[in-house]
Design an enzyme around this catalytic site. Structure first.
Site, PDB file in Angstrom:
ATOM      1  N   HIS A 177     -99.163  29.946 -32.496  1.00  0.00           N
ATOM      2  CA  HIS A 177    -100.198  30.114 -31.386  1.00  0.00           C
ATOM      3  C   HIS A 177     -99.758  30.161 -30.216  1.00  0.00           C
ATOM      4  O   HIS A 177     -99.787  29.597 -29.352  1.00  0.00           O
ATOM      5  CB  HIS A 177    -101.951  29.765 -31.033  1.00  0.00           C
ATOM      6  CG  HIS A 177    -102.668  29.122 -33.197  1.00  0.00           C
ATOM      7  ND1 HIS A 177    -103.384  30.503 -33.180  1.00  0.00           N
ATOM      8  CD2 HIS A 177    -102.574  28.549 -33.583  1.00  0.00           C
ATOM      9  CE1 HIS A 177    -103.974  29.943 -34.081  1.00  0.00           C
ATOM     10  NE2 HIS A 177    -103.077  28.860 -34.820  1.00  0.00           N
TER      11      HIS A 177
ATOM     12  N   SER B 107     -80.726  45.293 -13.367  1.00  0.00           N
ATOM     13  CA  SER B 107     -81.744  45.715 -12.372  1.00  0.00           C
ATOM     14  C   SER B 107     -81.262  46.486 -10.822  1.00  0.00           C
ATOM     15  O   SER B 107     -80.642  46.010 -10.468  1.00  0.00           O
ATOM     16  CB  SER B 107     -82.921  44.443 -11.776  1.00  0.00           C
ATOM     17  OG  SER B 107     -83.719  45.174 -10.973  1.00  0.00           O
TER      18      SER B 107
ATOM     19  N   LYS C  59     -80.588  40.188 -12.388  1.00  0.00           N
ATOM     20  CA  LYS C  59     -81.546  40.531 -13.478  1.00  0.00           C
ATOM     21  C   LYS C  59     -80.261  40.729 -14.977  1.00  0.00           C
ATOM     22  O   LYS C  59     -78.891  41.126 -14.642  1.00  0.00           O
ATOM     23  CB  LYS C  59     -82.203  41.494 -12.797  1.00  0.00           C
ATOM     24  CG  LYS C  59     -83.425  40.704 -12.166  1.00  0.00           C
ATOM     25  CD  LYS C  59     -84.558  39.804 -13.192  1.00  0.00           C
ATOM     26  CE  LYS C  59     -85.880  41.336 -13.426  1.00  0.00           C
ATOM     27  NZ  LYS C  59     -86.349  40.216 -14.679  1.00  0.00           N
TER      28      LYS C  59
ATOM     29  N   GLU D  90     -86.847  45.257 -25.826  1.00  0.00           N
ATOM     30  CA  GLU D  90     -87.804  45.721 -25.565  1.00  0.00           C
ATOM     31  C   GLU D  90     -88.367  46.927 -26.228  1.00  0.00           C
ATOM     32  O   GLU D  90     -88.778  47.849 -26.033  1.00  0.00           O
ATOM     33  CB  GLU D  90     -88.348  46.347 -23.728  1.00  0.00           C
ATOM     34  CG  GLU D  90     -87.618  44.718 -23.160  1.00  0.00           C
ATOM     35  CD  GLU D  90     -88.272  44.710 -21.941  1.00  0.00           C
ATOM     36  OE1 GLU D  90     -88.878  44.680 -21.588  1.00  0.00           O
ATOM     37  OE2 GLU D  90     -86.704  44.323 -21.930  1.00  0.00           O
TER      38      GLU D  90
END
Ligand code: ARG
Length: 462
Positions: A159, A280, A286, A293
């Site tokens: 979880h 970025s 970043k 992804e």
């Protein structure tokens, strides 16, 4: 361009409308099958001559022609005519141009319906082999990393809540198990696609004295398909393959999801090297795990491919229908996507470092050894349900007094249950909690080392 002289134009009075030519053509998609189409045709021509259906001289001329076409295609010299419906027509038309009447005999005892089934089976057999090799390489990489991280302890989650401490190597091998099953699924699918379809012709077979076993041997198929109607209608092997690819993508995607989480400052468990991350355009600080992804995102494409193939076949009357031409785009997309994702993931993984100190620190929090307190009590003869309750009370006490289970004194433990002894304090140390789980399949170093050895034995042979 509309051309009245299509190979099938005998019964037609009018030329095909240019819009229909464009609409029905699959050449832009299936031209990547050219090598397999030619390989199949060479075997077919050889069998036709061996069976006395065409002359040796004709077979020779056909094979010479096909080889010269293949050489041109390989070098990118072949000029495709968009008016040709598909790769079979493009090659056959050119063969007739190069080899004359002999070329016009190649399509004897054959239909494009069994021909396309052959091309795709040959193609997929090759691609499956390449993908199985990549899956093996990935397992080897994971086993190598597991060996290196044999002492690294991390929190295991359920979880997404800290559950119990585990070895990072146990985590890595969990994915090795998944990729091993993916490899097995591809091997299994390969068995069923490794069957010669040629000879089914349009759907009913042929009246000419073909020798299917001979063709099968030439193309290294251990089996010949058993029913000509099934043979031209069947796309099970494509659906099976895309399903196997979908599950492999699901595994990659879950791994990527963890790497994305682990790369965050909040977790700080892993760092993917610069070369496998991106920045970025606005935020200078970043460093984004875009590769992970994108693999997660591309999983959706492959699921789409699976839905497409399953939907494509569900309402088709027996046997071949032109709808089936639409099987190739999802198949090629699934092959390419899985291939590219496996290859880049493998590289990225090899350039990922784990932060053992952060993992260890995180494993210490969250009362991740509360179950060990309960198991300790079970060893002292307390029924598990009561042991669970006592351990739960200790956790509640720690939360209230802002302590950890490691901080408590033996006296405090004994205030919950008189039978606690000094050994409880060592029992709940992370290393001991991990190494207590030493049964087969557990996370103890001993069990993990055993599995590493087994993996090495299996993978060495591959
Ligand atoms: N391009 C077709 C396909 O991919 C080849 C078979 C065509 N057969 C036919 N009867 N039109 O399925």
């Amino acid at each position: 361009m509309a051309d009245a002289k299509k190979p099938w134009a005998g019964r037609f009075q009018e030329a095909t409308a240019p819009s229909v030519e464009r609409f029905t053509s699959s050449l832009h998609v299936d031209r990547r099958l050219y090598r397999h189409d030619i390989e199949g045709s060479i075997a077919h021509a050889t069998m036709l001559a061996d069976s006395g259906i065409i002359s040796r001289a004709d077979a020779k001329a056909i094979i010479r022609g096909l080889k010269s076409i293949r050489a041109d295609m390989e070098k990118g010299r072949f000029v495709f005519d968009p008016a040709d419906e598909d790769i079979h027509m493009a090659i056959e038309k050119e063969l007739i141009r190069r080899a004359g009447d002999a070329g016009a005999k190649l399509h004897t005892a054959r239909s494009r319906n069994d021909q396309i089934a052959l091309d795709v089976r040959l193609y997929l057999r090759d691609e499956a082999d390449g993908l199985i090799r990549l899956l093996n390489a990935l397992q080897k990489q994971l086993v190598g990393m597991a060996k290196k991280e044999i002492a690294t302890i991390m929190p295991g989650y359920t979880h997404l809540q800290k559950a119990q401490p585990v070895l990072l190597s146990h985590y890595l091998l969990a994915f090795a198990e998944m990729f091993a099953r993916d490899g097995e699924r591809l091997e299994d699918c390969r068995k069923r696609l490794n069957v010669l379809p040629l000879g089914a012709a349009a759907l009913a077979g042929t009246g000419l004295p073909i020798d299917r076993t001979r063709t099968a041997r030439l193309l290294r198929f251990p089996e010949v398909s058993r029913n000509s109607m099934d043979t031209v209608a069947d796309r099970d092997y494509i659906a099976e393959f895309i399903f196997a690819a979908s599950l492999a993508m699901a595994h990659l995607s879950r791994f990527c999801e963890d790497l994305v989480l682990w790369s965050s400052e909040e977790f700080g468990f892993a760092e993917i090297s610069d070369a496998y991350t991106t920045g970025s355009s606005i935020m200078p600080q970043k460093k984004n795990p875009d590769v992970a992804e994108l693999i997660r995102g591309k999983t959706a494409r492959v699921y789409g491919d699976l839905t497409a193939i399953l939907t494509l076949v569900k309402g088709l009357p027996m046997t071949y229908n032109r709808d089936l031409q639409e099987d190739k785009e999802p198949l090629f997309d699934a092959v390419d996507t899985l291939h590219d994702c496996l290859a880049v993931f493998l590289e990225m993984l090899a350039h990922t470092r784990f932060n053992a100190a952060r993992m260890h620190l995180a494993a210490r929090g969250g009362f991740s050894t509360a179950t060990d307190v309960a198991e300790y009590l079970v060893e002292k003869g307390v029924p598990f349900r009561s042991a669970h309750e006592i351990a739960g009370g200790i956790v509640a006490y720690c939360i209230k007094t802002k302590r950890t289970m490691e901080d408590l004194t033996l006296g405090e433990y004994q205030s919950f249950y008189g039978g606690f002894e000094a050994s409880i304090l060592s029992r709940i140390r992370l290393e001991n909690a991990v190494n207590a789980r030493r049964h087969f399949g557990g996370t103890a170093q001993k069990a993990v080392r055993e599995r590493i050895r087994e993996f090495e034995k299996i993978l060495d042979k591959k």
